[in-house]
Design a protein around this motif. Structure first.
Motif, short mmCIF file in Angstrom:
data_model
loop_
_atom_site.label_atom_id
_atom_site.label_comp_id
_atom_site.label_asym_id
_atom_site.label_seq_id
_atom_site.Cartn_x
_atom_site.Cartn_y
_atom_site.Cartn_z
N ARG A 192 18.64 1.99 -0.28
CA ARG A 192 18.84 0.55 -0.46
C ARG A 192 17.72 -0.17 0.26
NH1 ARG A 192 23.32 -1.20 -2.57
NH2 ARG A 192 25.14 0.11 -2.65
N LEU A 219 19.33 3.70 3.88
CA LEU A 219 18.16 2.96 3.42
C LEU A 219 17.16 3.87 2.72
CD1 LEU A 219 17.52 0.58 6.45
CD2 LEU A 219 18.65 0.06 4.28
N PRO A 278 15.95 -2.82 2.63
CA PRO A 278 16.43 -3.38 3.89
C PRO A 278 17.16 -4.71 3.68
CG PRO A 278 14.17 -2.62 4.11
CD PRO A 278 14.52 -2.53 2.65
#
Length: 131
Positions: A91, A67, A93
Motif C-alpha cells: 500500500r 507497505l 504510504p
C-alpha cells in the motif's frame, strides 16, 4: 541445477519478508554488485558492498510489510544464475491504495553467496508507490 543456490536466494526473500537485514546480508557476498534500473529514482544505479547497499537501498525501504512485500512467484536456475519472477505488493504510504509492480531479478551465485544482483522493475513507478 544447483538447488543450494535456489535455496539461498529463497532465503534472501524470506529474510526480507521478516525485515531481517542481518540474515539477508549473510547470503550476499561482502562486495556484492547490486544493480537497480537507471532513471530518476532514488535506488538507480550500481551499489557495491554491504555498506553502500544498506545506505542506498535497504534502509530506505519501508519497515512495514503492509507497505511493501517482495513476493517471488517463480525461481529459475540457469547455471550460476537464479532468475526470480515476482511482484512488489503493498500500500502506498499514508493508507493509500494497494499496488502491484512486477519484477524480474537475476542473482549470480558463486561459492554459496550472491555476488551480483540485477533488478528489472519500473523504477519510477515503484518509487512513486513506495517512497
Amino acid at each position: 541445477m544447483c538447488e543450494d543456490d535456489v535455496a539461498l536466494v529463497e532465503a534472501v526473500y524470506e529474510a526480507f519478508a521478516r525485515r531481517d537485514l542481518a540474515a539477508l546480508l549473510d547470503v550476499l557476498h561482502p562486495q556484492i554488485e547490486w544493480i537497480e534500473p537507471p532513471g530518476d529514482w532514488p535506488f538507480a544505479g550500481l551499489h557495491r558492498g554491504h555498506e553502500e547497499l544498506l545506505a542506498a537501498v535497504l534502509v530506505r525501504l519501508p519497515d512495514d510489510s503492509e507497505l511493501l512485500r517482495t513476493e517471488p512467484d517463480e525461481f529459475l536456475q540457469a547455471g550460476e544464475q537464479v532468475v526470480v519472477l515476482g511482484h512488489h505488493r503493498g500500500r502506498s504510504p499514508g493508507g493509500g491504495a494497494p499496488f502491484e509492480v512486477p519484477f524480474a531479478h537475476i542473482w549470480t551465485m558463486r561459492d554459496g553467496a550472491a555476488v551480483r544482483f540485477r533488478s528489472y522493475v519500473d523504477g519510477s513507478r515503484f518509487a512513486a508507490l513506495v517512497l
